[in-house]
Design an enzyme around this catalytic site. Structure first.
Site, PDB file in Angstrom:
ATOM      1  N   ARG A  39       0.793  -1.215   0.000  1.00  0.00           N
ATOM      2  CA  ARG A  39       0.000   0.000   0.000  1.00  0.00           C
ATOM      3  C   ARG A  39       0.836   1.280   0.000  1.00  0.00           C
ATOM      4  O   ARG A  39       0.705   2.110  -0.882  1.00  0.00           O
ATOM      5  CB  ARG A  39      -0.936   0.014   1.221  1.00  0.00           C
ATOM      6  CG  ARG A  39      -1.973   1.119   1.113  1.00  0.00           C
ATOM      7  CD  ARG A  39      -2.754   1.313   2.398  1.00  0.00           C
ATOM      8  NE  ARG A  39      -3.344   0.091   2.895  1.00  0.00           N
ATOM      9  CZ  ARG A  39      -3.962   0.006   4.068  1.00  0.00           C
ATOM     10  NH1 ARG A  39      -4.045   1.077   4.848  1.00  0.00           N
ATOM     11  NH2 ARG A  39      -4.470  -1.140   4.491  1.00  0.00           N
ATOM     12  N   HIS A  85      -7.525  -5.060  -7.725  1.00  0.00           N
ATOM     13  CA  HIS A  85      -7.384  -4.251  -6.498  1.00  0.00           C
ATOM     14  C   HIS A  85      -8.715  -4.224  -5.736  1.00  0.00           C
ATOM     15  O   HIS A  85      -9.532  -3.324  -5.941  1.00  0.00           O
ATOM     16  CB  HIS A  85      -6.955  -2.833  -6.896  1.00  0.00           C
ATOM     17  CG  HIS A  85      -6.358  -2.026  -5.784  1.00  0.00           C
ATOM     18  ND1 HIS A  85      -5.125  -2.292  -5.235  1.00  0.00           N
ATOM     19  CD2 HIS A  85      -6.835  -0.947  -5.110  1.00  0.00           C
ATOM     20  CE1 HIS A  85      -4.863  -1.411  -4.291  1.00  0.00           C
ATOM     21  NE2 HIS A  85      -5.883  -0.584  -4.189  1.00  0.00           N
ATOM     22  N   TYR A 129     -17.936  10.980 -15.565  1.00  0.00           N
ATOM     23  CA  TYR A 129     -17.833  12.114 -16.492  1.00  0.00           C
ATOM     24  C   TYR A 129     -16.446  12.246 -17.122  1.00  0.00           C
ATOM     25  O   TYR A 129     -16.304  12.874 -18.156  1.00  0.00           O
ATOM     26  CB  TYR A 129     -18.155  13.425 -15.772  1.00  0.00           C
ATOM     27  CG  TYR A 129     -19.540  13.468 -15.172  1.00  0.00           C
ATOM     28  CD1 TYR A 129     -20.666  13.331 -15.976  1.00  0.00           C
ATOM     29  CD2 TYR A 129     -19.713  13.660 -13.812  1.00  0.00           C
ATOM     30  CE1 TYR A 129     -21.934  13.376 -15.424  1.00  0.00           C
ATOM     31  CE2 TYR A 129     -20.979  13.705 -13.248  1.00  0.00           C
ATOM     32  CZ  TYR A 129     -22.092  13.558 -14.053  1.00  0.00           C
ATOM     33  OH  TYR A 129     -23.342  13.600 -13.515  1.00  0.00           O
TER      34      TYR A 129
END
Length: 751
Positions: A39, A85, A129
């Site tokens: 991470r 993931h 978008y």
């Protein structure tokens, strides 16, 4: 339910005793390891954390190359989350957005279309978008991934495979930097200039023993996407890169903009990396309202595509450098970016590496990738040569091959036995098309065979020679450097962060510049309570004090002044007028503000004037002159200036004017002598000013003999005596003097 799914004990409620400490250790270690490895820390080889690597890999699988069309970010995030993931979609999208932000990444890995946020800290539009594809830099990181350049591992659900590390032809760790907080460790690497990093890598290939100090001739320091000016010393930069730990002071870039008729504005065009512009302007506005920036009148944000923050000074007389220095101290126009090159070495071991070690590991990785790609290509060539050799056999015996195919039920084993072919060759011959039987095709095959044979010889030579391998790696790095050459590609390659030195402004000047200049009246009581009333008060009769206390002295000052206190112990203390308690109430005891001995009292207090000289005198009649600038104390402990031993104590402190001293004792004897007879010292006991049989000094005054000695009586009448009238009191320092003239106040004071 299957029997194997039942818990122990046939499903009954049962509990097994577990050592709590051991269980916690195991679980916490597993969590820490997961955070560190998967991470928070980047891999030194490709400079990526797992989430970024998975985004890049997914975009490659979706064929979002720089020369292809865009895809919706929601599609990319969905694939990353579903296949590789298994975490929140928002965290994946946030990582994707950052890779596309030109103010966050020195060399963006994602080419975004739509609203991807801005330097003011506004969020990107929702992922449905926005659209994205890879940049050329990302393509460089992935070059060779299909050629067995890196190892793959199974994904979390074992349905797919993902790369452990990317081939990384671009030195991403240093060029784009990284930051993250793991468990018990963190990383913070600033971005650097790609051309400089490549130059340093080339120097390290040419001479593996190159020291960090030599590499710094190429890598001058961080190169932030938002520009700015670095004001760190060369020694500090060198130490940071040698140890892998340190920090860099970065300032905003500004210029003085002439407004005509003597007026000007300061315009900030670049701000430090990682600072939100809107928050920065809010902070400056808050400081203006709180009167912490008295030199600044207003701040305006006139930014469009470029940053333009206009700072309006209070007046045209303000010194621009002083204004900016006060802003650098109080706001994020100057920040310190930490360096902590804590990375996963070889993808496995977390450690803090130096600049040289980071470059070394990247170059070693590039060599490994070269070797793996070369072996992969060699295997491909050998497979192709095998097939081509089979084709040539078929062309030489074309009629026999056609006969076998036409007449035999199982042509493959017959052909293998007849022409000594391999299974692969026989299969390739059987799969040939009739149109490939042209005479011209035989010529093409011979040409390809010769070309591949030559390439095979070259690759075998490369694999056998370490020198050739490093020469190839050097060529690859030089090719990357050419892409980011500042001369050929100034928009991408030119250094944005420049180097400079912080102007050496006097600390005092800067601190003064941060205080709003306002008139105040300093009030000190007999018992040592101090306060600063707003404005210059003329009527002090309305002042109230605690019971049993009264006014000792009051004087006018400005909030920018330093207030000096002189005590009976011969010590001077310094307080900022802006830091004194306000006029509400009775103020605060001086002993809370400074470390004053209990057996000492305040002799006097006044506003500091560095140009003045002071005449100090003790009760016993010793004294000397001291420059006022030498008595300022920088700590609560004060500064010992006059040395006095009990029962003697410091009694008087007066500003020096004129050329003579008049001193009167408690015995009412007056002595006048030239000021030149009093020495000037920085510290000491002083010299005898007047001699007494018993008692001590009552009052002291310096004056110009030409104007005469004057005093006031109890009725506020002023008496002045000229040189002729003072003849019998004129003498040498340390004389006893004579009884004061008629009309001298009974108080024994000059008034």
């Amino acid at each position: 339910m299957g029997k194997e799914l039942l818990p122990p004990g046939g499903g009954d409620d049962s509990a097994a005793p577990v050592d709590l400490r051991k269980a916690l250790e195991e679980r916490y270690l597993a969590y820490a390891l997961s955070t560190i490895m998967h991470r928070a820390l980047p891999d030194v080889r490709d400079g990526l954390k797992p989430v970024h690597r998975r985004i890049m890999h997914t975009m490659r699988l979706l064929r979002l190359s720089p020369d292809q069309g865009f895809a919706k970010c929601a599609r990319i995030v969905g694939d990353v989350m579903g296949k590789f993931h298994p975490h929140g979609d928002q965290s994946i999208y946030d990582a994707l957005v950052r890779l596309a932000q030109p103010f966050a990444m020195r060399y963006p890995l994602v080419d975004g279309q739509g609203n991807f946020g801005n330097i003011d800290g506004d969020n990107a539009a929702a992922m449905r978008y926005t659209e994205a594809r890879m940049t050329e830099v990302a393509a460089e990181l992935l070059t060779g991934i299909t050629e067995d350049a890196v190892d793959f591992r199974t994904t979390y659900n074992e349905e797919d495979e993902e790369p452990i590390v990317l081939p990384g032809a671009f030195p991403n760790l240093l060029c784009n930097g990284s930051s993250g907080i793991a468990v018990g460790m963190a990383t913070s690497i600033p971005p650097h200039n790609a051309a400089e990093v490549c130059d340093a890598a080339l120097a390290l290939i040419d001479d593996p023993e190159t020291p960090v100090s030599r590499l710094l001739d190429f890598v001058k320091g961080p190169d932030f996407p938002t520009g700015g000016i670095m004001v760190e010393s060369a020694a500090a930069i060198r130490e940071a890169y040698e140890t892998g730990r340190g920090g860099f002071r970065v300032r905003a870039r500004w210029e003085k903009e002439d407004q005509g008729r003597g007026t000007w504005n300061a315009v900030v065009t670049e701000i430090p990396y990682g600072i939100q512009k809107s928050r920065l302007i809010e902070k400056i506005a808050e400081l203006i309202i709180a009167r912490k920036l008295p030199l600044l009148e207003d701040v305006r944000d006139e930014s469009a595509e470029d940053i333009r923050v206009v700072l309006v000074p209070k007046s045209r007389t303000v010194e621009p450098e002083l204004l900016m220095e006060s802003l650098f101290r109080l706001t994020d126009l100057e920040t310190r970016f930490p360096l902590n090159m804590n990375v996963l070495s070889r993808g496995k071991v977390p450690g803090v590496l130096s600049l040289k070690q980071v470059l070394r590991e990247w170059l070693d990785h590039r060599r490994d990738v070269l070797l793996r790609r070369s072996r992969h290509r060699l295997a491909e060539i050998e497979r192709r040569l095998e097939i081509l050799a089979g084709y040539l056999v078929a062309y030489l015996n074309i009629d026999e091959v056609i006969r076998i195919i036409r007449e035999e039920d199982e042509p493959k084993p017959v052909m293998i036995a007849r022409f000594e072919l391999t299974d692969t060759q026989a299969e390739a011959i059987l799969n040939m098309r009739l149109r490939a039987l042209r005479k011209l095709e035989e010529f093409e095959i011979r040409k390809e065979f010769d070309k591949l044979s030559e390439e095979k010889t070259q690759i075998e030579g490369l694999l056998a020679s370490t020198a050739k391998q490093w020469k190839t790696v050097r060529w690859e790095v030089a090719k990357v450097r050419e892409t980011f050459d500042p001369e050929k590609n100034p928009a991408l390659g030119r250094r944005r962060t420049t180097f400079g030195e912080a102007p050496a402004h006097d600390l005092e000047d800067v601190q003064q510049a941060m205080i709003e200049r306002e008139p105040v009246t300093i009030v000190l009581s007999e018992k040592g309570w101090l306060r600063a009333m707003k404005g210059h008060l003329s009527d002090l009769s309305s002042l109230t004090f605690k019971e049993g206390d009264a006014l000792k002295l009051a004087f006018h000052a400005q909030t920018t002044d330093k207030i000096l206190l002189f005590t009976t112990g011969g010590k001077f203390y310094t307080l900022g007028a802006d830091r004194l308690p306000g006029g509400r109430g009775h103020g605060e005891p001086v002993r809370i503000m400074v470390d004053m001995e209990n057996d000492q009292a305040i002799v006097t207090a006044f506003a500091h004037d560095p140009e003045r000289r002071l005449l100090l005198a003790s009760h016993a009649g010793n004294g000397f002159i001291v420059a006022e600038k030498d008595v300022v104390a920088n700590t609560r402990k004060g500064r010992q200036v006059m040395n006095v031993k009990a029962p003697d104590e410091a009694k008087l402190c007066i500003p020096v004017t004129g050329d003579h001293v008049a001193i009167v004792g408690l015995n009412r004897k007056l002595l006048v002598f030239p000021l030149a007879e009093v020495p000037e010292m920085a510290r000491g006991k002083g010299v005898r000013l007047q001699r007494y049989r018993d008692g001590g000094v009552s009052d002291l005054k310096t004056f110009a003999m030409e104007a005469g000695l004057s005093w006031q009586d109890s009725a506020d009448r002023t008496f002045t005596r000229s040189r002729e009238e003072l003849t019998e009191w004129l003498g040498n320092r340390a004389a006893a003097g004579r009884m004061a003239p008629k009309g001298f106040p009974r108080t024994g004071k000059f008034g």
